[in-house]
Enzyme design. Structure first.
Site, PDB file in Angstrom:
ATOM      1  N   ASP A 167       0.746  -1.060  -0.109  1.00 21.13           N
ATOM      2  CA  ASP A 167       0.090   0.050  -0.014  1.00 21.13           C
ATOM      3  C   ASP A 167       0.824   1.289   0.037  1.00 21.13           C
ATOM      4  OD1 ASP A 167      -2.746   1.418   1.009  1.00 21.13           O
ATOM      5  OD2 ASP A 167      -1.012   2.104   2.322  1.00 21.13           O
ATOM      6  N   THR A 195      -4.891   3.086  -0.260  1.00 22.52           N
ATOM      7  CA  THR A 195      -4.737   2.444  -1.589  1.00 22.52           C
ATOM      8  C   THR A 195      -5.023   0.995  -1.501  1.00 22.52           C
ATOM      9  OG1 THR A 195      -2.961   3.858  -1.858  1.00 22.52           O
ATOM     10  CG2 THR A 195      -3.212   2.163  -3.543  1.00 22.52           C
ATOM     11  N   ASP A 196      -4.975   0.213  -0.623  1.00 22.82           N
ATOM     12  CA  ASP A 196      -5.218  -1.239  -0.754  1.00 22.82           C
ATOM     13  C   ASP A 196      -6.773  -1.242  -0.705  1.00 22.82           C
ATOM     14  OD1 ASP A 196      -2.895  -2.811  -0.600  1.00 22.82           O
ATOM     15  OD2 ASP A 196      -2.914  -2.877   1.670  1.00 22.82           O
ATOM     16  N   LEU A 197      -7.672  -0.473   0.179  1.00 26.39           N
ATOM     17  CA  LEU A 197      -9.039  -0.394   0.398  1.00 26.39           C
ATOM     18  C   LEU A 197      -9.592   0.084  -1.045  1.00 26.39           C
ATOM     19  CD1 LEU A 197      -9.536   1.144   3.840  1.00 26.39           C
ATOM     20  CD2 LEU A 197      -9.308  -1.321   3.205  1.00 26.39           C
ATOM     21  N   GLY A 200      -9.329  -2.938  -3.292  1.00 23.68           N
ATOM     22  CA  GLY A 200     -10.173  -3.917  -3.034  1.00 23.68           C
ATOM     23  C   GLY A 200     -11.526  -3.416  -3.684  1.00 23.68           C
TER      24      GLY A 200
END
Length: 424
Positions: A167, A195-197, A200
């Site tokens: 991330d 950024t991960d979220l 996703g």
């Protein structure tokens, strides 16, 4: 004796045993099975979102499990596997099976799972699962209707394709860190893996679109989502302004580059965010704080003037806001036309009367510690159901159940897999 849990959902009150907890609540995706080979945050957040909607999510883990199980402290007290609360935050509504994919027997189990699943999500380096003969190339032959979503750091092509991506690296390379932080200060990382979220959520949306496409055509497909592209696309106006005007990003702290006032202000005991997006809102704000003279002041008459004279208007407002507590200002702003809210600590968040009233926090039965609290799904559907159903699984908690009930293996075959240490 089965543990019972009262579950409050809109218009209905269910009293279910732990064994029934995941099956009796409705879900828009209750007929969809998901093969989940993801770890850390982006992938698990995507599959958890599918699980919230009722999908049967089968989390395939190595014998050591998802790395984020060990991302602590803090860890769950009393849990023999010492799962971290980090892991718990993105893995509810899933069943865990431990599988050795390096063995041929493990590959065969994987093939059987792929035959019966609608979706597969993984976040390995591009091509790694193909080399192990359990990637898209092989599984799409076994099940041509399979929707295969690969989440990577940089995508399957380009010079960075084989780099590992986390991330904060994608946030740095994609411009977010450079845009975040105090004015004239150093770059700052957001407090969560944003950024991960967002990756996703893009993956979740792509899977839903692919399910719709399959319904019309009967065909599966491969989806590629990556952290860097997602982050760059999330720069929205900052990216567009640079591409068209060549204007580089500045850091503004909590302030806004194009709207004034629109930022956090110090109160007597904390901080409060105030935003005025129009002249009417600015006038309303000035009246409430008893600074009506600012409304017709030539320096502040419209937003472009306020942006030009940012430092002066912020200085004047700051002096006023410091005279009362956050709660006092919140009370005065209760019926205001402009958005405002306190900068809350987590205690403040979960003590908030609105958060309590909407029942966002859920308590789920857990086999090791009795119960765990999670933040439930934020989206409400008028039909279909979007619920936190089951607590995140312990490592390999459902191995026997998946082999027996989902794949239909007999006791002898299951025993052989355990004895050969193909499963755990």
């Amino acid at each position: 004796m089965a543990m019972f849990k009262r579950i409050l959902i809109p218009s209905k009150l269910f009293c279910l045993s732990t064994a029934d907890y995941s099956t009796k609540l409705p879900g828009l995706l209750s007929d969809v099975s998901v093969l989940d080979l993801t770890r850390i945050v982006a992938g698990p957040f995507c599959t958890m979102t599918l699980g919230d909607l009722g999908a049967n999510v089968i989390k395939v883990e190595s014998m050591d499990g998802d790395e984020s199980r060990k991302w602590g402290p803090p860890f769950m007290k009393g849990d023999s596997n010492k799962d971290s609360f980090y892991f718990l935050s993105v893995n509810r509504n899933k069943k865990s099976i431990c599988l050795d994919l390096k063995s041929q027997e493990g590959k065969n189990v994987m093939y059987d799972l792929a035959k019966k699943c609608d979706v597969m999500v993984e976040n390995f380096l591009p091509g790694k699962l193909d080399k192990m003969q359990v990637g898209y190339e092989r599984l799409s032959q076994i099940n041509p209707k399979l929707i295969y979503c690969a989440i990577t750091g940089f995508g399957p092509t380009g010079p960075y394709a084989n780099r590992p991506g986390y991330d904060v690296v994608a946030a740095a390379m994609g411009g977010l860190l450079n845009a975040t932080g105090e004015r004239n200060g150093r770059p700052a990382k957001p407090g969560i893996a944003i950024t991960d979220l967002t990756t996703g959520l893009h993956s979740f949306g792509a899977i839903m679109a692919a399910l719709y496409h399959r319904q019309k055509t009967g065909k599966g497909q491969k989806i590629d989502c990556n952290l860097l592209s997602t982050q760059i696309s999330s720069m929205i106006n900052l990216a567009t302004v640079y591409l068209n005007c060549g204007i580089e990003v500045q850091r503004w702290g909590t302030a806004h580059a194009n709207l004034v006032p629109y930022q956090a202000f110090e109160t007597k005991d904390g901080e409060l965010v105030i935003g005025t997006g129009s002249n009417a809102q600015f006038a309303d704000f000035c009246r409430i704080i008893k600074k009506e003279e600012l409304i017709n002041d030539e320096r502040f008459k419209d937003n472009s003037d306020r942006v030009k004279n940012r430092d002066e208007i912020i200085r004047i407002i700051s002096e006023v806001i410091k005279t009362k507590t956050s709660k006092e200002w919140s009370k005065l702003f209760e019926n205001a036309s402009f958005p405002n809210g306190p900068v809350n600590k987590m205690k403040d968040v979960f003590d908030d009367e609105h958060v309590i009233a909407i029942g966002l926090v859920k308590e789920l039965p857990h086999p090791e510690v009795g119960a765990v609290k999670v933040v439930g799904p934020p989206t409400v559907y008028s039909a279909g159901g979007n619920y936190a159903r089951t607590a995140p699984p312990t490592l390999g908690q459902h191995t026997k159940e998946i082999l027996s009930e989902f794949l239909g293996y007999d006791d002898g075959k299951i025993g052989g897999l355990f004895n050969a240490k193909v499963v755990r």
